[in-house]
Design a protein around this motif. Structure first.
Motif, PDB file in Angstrom:
ATOM      1  N   PRO A 100       0.844  -1.202   0.000  1.00 32.56           N
ATOM      2  CA  PRO A 100       0.000   0.000   0.000  1.00 32.56           C
ATOM      3  C   PRO A 100       0.877   1.249   0.000  1.00 32.56           C
ATOM      4  N   TRP A 101       0.546   2.222  -0.856  1.00 29.31           N
ATOM      5  CA  TRP A 101       1.495   3.306  -1.093  1.00 29.31           C
ATOM      6  C   TRP A 101       0.820   4.673  -1.169  1.00 29.31           C
ATOM      7  N   THR A 102       1.677   5.687  -1.035  1.00 33.23           N
ATOM      8  CA  THR A 102       1.278   7.080  -1.198  1.00 33.23           C
ATOM      9  C   THR A 102       2.412   7.802  -1.900  1.00 33.23           C
ATOM     10  N   THR A 103       2.085   8.590  -2.927  1.00 33.09           N
ATOM     11  CA  THR A 103       3.096   9.402  -3.611  1.00 33.09           C
ATOM     12  C   THR A 103       2.629  10.853  -3.664  1.00 33.09           C
ATOM     13  N   LEU A 104       3.538  11.739  -3.291  1.00 37.01           N
ATOM     14  CA  LEU A 104       3.299  13.183  -3.368  1.00 37.01           C
ATOM     15  C   LEU A 104       4.302  13.783  -4.345  1.00 37.01           C
ATOM     16  N   ARG A 105       3.793  14.511  -5.339  1.00 33.50           N
ATOM     17  CA  ARG A 105       4.663  15.287  -6.226  1.00 33.50           C
ATOM     18  C   ARG A 105       4.701  16.724  -5.725  1.00 33.50           C
ATOM     19  N   ALA A 106       5.909  17.261  -5.577  1.00 33.50           N
ATOM     20  CA  ALA A 106       6.062  18.633  -5.091  1.00 33.50           C
ATOM     21  C   ALA A 106       6.852  19.460  -6.092  1.00 33.50           C
ATOM     22  N   ALA A 107       6.683  20.770  -6.002  1.00 33.36           N
ATOM     23  CA  ALA A 107       7.466  21.694  -6.819  1.00 33.36           C
ATOM     24  C   ALA A 107       8.874  21.823  -6.244  1.00 33.36           C
ATOM     25  N   LEU A 161      -1.697   8.270  -5.434  1.00 32.83           N
ATOM     26  CA  LEU A 161      -1.154   9.549  -5.900  1.00 32.83           C
ATOM     27  C   LEU A 161      -2.061  10.669  -5.402  1.00 32.83           C
ATOM     28  N   VAL A 162      -1.539  11.503  -4.524  1.00 30.38           N
ATOM     29  CA  VAL A 162      -2.327  12.575  -3.916  1.00 30.38           C
ATOM     30  C   VAL A 162      -2.114  13.868  -4.711  1.00 30.38           C
ATOM     31  N   PRO A 163      -2.926  14.904  -4.470  1.00 29.28           N
ATOM     32  CA  PRO A 163      -2.737  16.168  -5.196  1.00 29.28           C
ATOM     33  C   PRO A 163      -1.329  16.730  -5.020  1.00 29.28           C
ATOM     34  N   ASP A 164      -0.824  17.331  -6.087  1.00 28.36           N
ATOM     35  CA  ASP A 164       0.500  17.950  -6.056  1.00 28.36           C
ATOM     36  C   ASP A 164       0.544  19.062  -5.015  1.00 28.36           C
ATOM     37  N   LEU A 165       1.764  19.380  -4.583  1.00 28.58           N
ATOM     38  CA  LEU A 165       1.964  20.480  -3.641  1.00 28.58           C
ATOM     39  C   LEU A 165       2.927  21.479  -4.264  1.00 28.58           C
ATOM     40  N   ALA A 166       2.462  22.700  -4.472  1.00 35.15           N
ATOM     41  CA  ALA A 166       3.266  23.741  -5.106  1.00 35.15           C
ATOM     42  C   ALA A 166       3.226  25.004  -4.263  1.00 35.15           C
ATOM     43  N   THR A 216       1.769  22.711 -11.870  1.00 31.13           N
ATOM     44  CA  THR A 216       0.379  22.284 -11.698  1.00 31.13           C
ATOM     45  C   THR A 216      -0.392  23.516 -11.257  1.00 31.13           C
ATOM     46  N   VAL A 217      -0.918  24.229 -12.226  1.00 31.46           N
ATOM     47  CA  VAL A 217      -1.579  25.502 -11.932  1.00 31.46           C
ATOM     48  C   VAL A 217      -2.956  25.283 -11.324  1.00 31.46           C
ATOM     49  N   GLU A 218      -3.654  24.233 -11.763  1.00 34.46           N
ATOM     50  CA  GLU A 218      -4.986  23.939 -11.246  1.00 34.46           C
ATOM     51  C   GLU A 218      -4.990  22.557 -10.600  1.00 34.46           C
ATOM     52  N   GLY A 219      -5.667  22.445  -9.473  1.00 40.01           N
ATOM     53  CA  GLY A 219      -5.819  21.153  -8.812  1.00 40.01           C
ATOM     54  C   GLY A 219      -4.753  20.803  -7.808  1.00 40.01           C
ATOM     55  N   ALA A 220      -3.754  21.669  -7.641  1.00 44.41           N
ATOM     56  CA  ALA A 220      -2.695  21.396  -6.668  1.00 44.41           C
ATOM     57  C   ALA A 220      -3.057  21.980  -5.307  1.00 44.41           C
ATOM     58  N   ASP A 221      -2.516  21.382  -4.260  1.00 49.30           N
ATOM     59  CA  ASP A 221      -2.519  22.026  -2.956  1.00 49.30           C
ATOM     60  C   ASP A 221      -1.421  23.085  -2.984  1.00 49.30           C
ATOM     61  N   LEU A 222      -1.683  24.245  -2.423  1.00 49.69           N
ATOM     62  CA  LEU A 222      -0.725  25.345  -2.462  1.00 49.69           C
ATOM     63  C   LEU A 222      -0.203  25.661  -1.072  1.00 49.69           C
ATOM     64  N   GLY A 223       1.114  25.804  -0.980  1.00 50.86           N
ATOM     65  CA  GLY A 223       1.711  26.264   0.255  1.00 50.86           C
ATOM     66  C   GLY A 223       1.392  27.732   0.482  1.00 50.86           C
ATOM     67  N   LYS A 224       1.717  28.232   1.645  1.00 47.69           N
ATOM     68  CA  LYS A 224       1.407  29.619   1.987  1.00 47.69           C
ATOM     69  C   LYS A 224       2.644  30.520   1.990  1.00 47.69           C
ATOM     70  N   ARG A 225       3.801  29.941   2.227  1.00 44.10           N
ATOM     71  CA  ARG A 225       5.016  30.751   2.391  1.00 44.10           C
ATOM     72  C   ARG A 225       5.591  31.106   1.026  1.00 44.10           C
ATOM     73  N   THR A 226       5.728  32.389   0.771  1.00 41.22           N
ATOM     74  CA  THR A 226       6.193  32.855  -0.525  1.00 41.22           C
ATOM     75  C   THR A 226       7.715  32.867  -0.601  1.00 41.22           C
ATOM     76  N   TRP A 227       8.200  32.999  -1.801  1.00 37.57           N
ATOM     77  CA  TRP A 227       9.635  33.141  -2.058  1.00 37.57           C
ATOM     78  C   TRP A 227      10.197  34.365  -1.321  1.00 37.57           C
ATOM     79  N   GLU A 228       9.455  35.462  -1.357  1.00 39.73           N
ATOM     80  CA  GLU A 228       9.917  36.686  -0.699  1.00 39.73           C
ATOM     81  C   GLU A 228      10.034  36.492   0.811  1.00 39.73           C
ATOM     82  N   GLU A 229       9.091  35.768   1.406  1.00 38.83           N
ATOM     83  CA  GLU A 229       9.152  35.508   2.852  1.00 38.83           C
ATOM     84  C   GLU A 229      10.320  34.594   3.185  1.00 38.83           C
ATOM     85  N   PHE A 230      10.541  33.592   2.351  1.00 36.08           N
ATOM     86  CA  PHE A 230      11.690  32.705   2.542  1.00 36.08           C
ATOM     87  C   PHE A 230      13.000  33.488   2.479  1.00 36.08           C
TER      88      PHE A 230
END
Length: 261
Positions: free
Chosen positions: A127-134, A184-189, A234-248
Motif C-alpha cells: 500500500p502506497w502514497t506518492t506526493l509530487r512537489a514543486a 497519488l495525492v494532489p501535487d503540492l506547489a 500544476t496551476v490547477e488542482g494542486a494544494d498550495l503552500g502559503k510561504r512565498t519566495w519573498e518571505e523565505f
C-alpha cells in the motif's frame, strides 16, 4: 499506536524537517544513511546504500512504514527498486514516496528516473502514497545565487517556477506518512509563479546589489518546449503552500546582507 518508520534521505533538507515531526508525534524513527552516525534525539541511524543495495534489508526489518525521500542526480529508479524489493520482503505496510511535479511530462533523464521510481512504488504490492512537489525554495536560492554571480542574468523564455517551502512539504509528508495509504495525492506547489528575473530581483535587493541586465536564452529541444508549455507546473488542482519566495528570502538572506556589487 506507535509506528516504526524508516526514512531514507532523512539527513537531507526535507528529511531534516520531516524526522522531528515524526518523532514529535511519538513514533519510532530510523534513518538510512550512507555514513554511520550515533543515535541522537531518539532517532536511530543505520548505514546502507540504496543504489548499491547494501544494508537495505537490515534497514527495513521491523519497519511498519517507509518514507522514501532519498534522491540524487542519477540512479533514483534503481535505488527505489532496491528499496521496494527489501520493503516487500520485510512486510512493510505503507510506502510513501516524494516525487516532483512534471515527472510524467518533462522529458529530462532525471525526471524519467523519478517517474520510474513512482511506477516501482505503485507496482510494489505494498500500500502506497506518492506526493509530487514543486522545487523547494532552497533549490531556487542555490540557482539564483549562481546566476547572479554572472555579469548578465540568463532569462530562459517561457520558463516559470512555482517554488514551495520545504517545511510545508515536510508537514504534508508527515501527515501522509501517519495516515492511510492514499495512492497519488494532489501535487503540492508554492503560492506564486515566478520567472528567473522575478526570482532574482528580491534576492539582489536583499543583498544590496544592483540588478543584472537580462540575457534572453532559449531552452532547446523537447525539454524546452515542455517548460515553455508549463509542463513543470500544476496551476490547477494542486494544494498550495502559503510561504512565498519573498518571505523565505527575508528569513534566509535577511535585509542589508552583503555589499553592493
Amino acid at each position: 499506536m506507535t509506528t516504526s518508520i524508516l526514512v531514507t534521505g532523512g539527513t537531507g533538507t526535507l528529511g531534516g524537517h520531516v524526522v522531528p515531526l515524526l518523532r514529535a508525534a511519538g513514533h519510532e524513527v530510523r534513518v538510512l544513511t550512507r555514513h554511520s552516525r550515533p543515535a541522537a534525539d531518539g532517532v536511530e541511524y543505520v548505514t546502507g546504500d540504496l543504489l548499491k543495495g547494501e544494508g537495505v534489508e537490515a534497514a527495513v526489518t521491523g519497519a511498519d512504514t517507509v518514507l522514501h525521500l532519498s534522491g540524487g542526480p542519477k540512479g533514483d529508479d534503481e535505488a527505489t527498486r532496491n528499496l521496494v524489493r527489501a520493503a516487500r520482503a520485510a512486510g512493510v505496510r505503507h510506502l510513501v514516496y516524494i516525487s516532483v511535479i512534471g515527472a510524467d511530462r518533462v522529458p529530462l533523464a532525471w525526471m524519467r528516473t523519478k517517474l520510474e521510481s513512482e511506477r516501482a512504488v505503485a507496482a510494489s504490492g505494498i500500500p502506497w502514497t506518492t506526493l509530487r512537489a514543486a522545487q523547494f525554495h532552497d533549490l531556487a536560492l542555490t540557482m539564483v545565487e549562481k546566476m547572479t554571480r554572472l555579469p548578465v542574468l540568463p532569462a530562459p523564455g517561457g520558463l516559470r517556477l512555482q517554488p514551495v517551502d520545504a517545511r510545508e512539504v515536510a508537514a504534508r509528508l508527515a501527515e501522509l506518512t501517519l495516515g492511510a495509504p492514499a495512492g497519488l495525492v494532489p501535487d503540492l506547489a508554492g503560492p506564486k509563479l515566478y520567472d528567473i528575473p522575478s526570482l532574482a530581483r528580491p534576492y539582489l535587493e536583499l543583498r544590496g546589489r544592483r540588478p543584472r541586465p537580462k540575457l534572453p536564452v532559449r531552452i532547446p529541444g523537447r525539454a524546452g518546449r515542455a517548460y515553455r508549455a508549463g509542463e513543470n507546473l500544476t496551476v490547477e488542482g494542486a494544494d498550495l503552500g502559503k510561504r512565498t519566495w519573498e518571505e523565505f528570502l527575508a528569513e534566509r538572506v535577511g535585509s542589508g546582507a552583503g555589499a553592493a556589487a
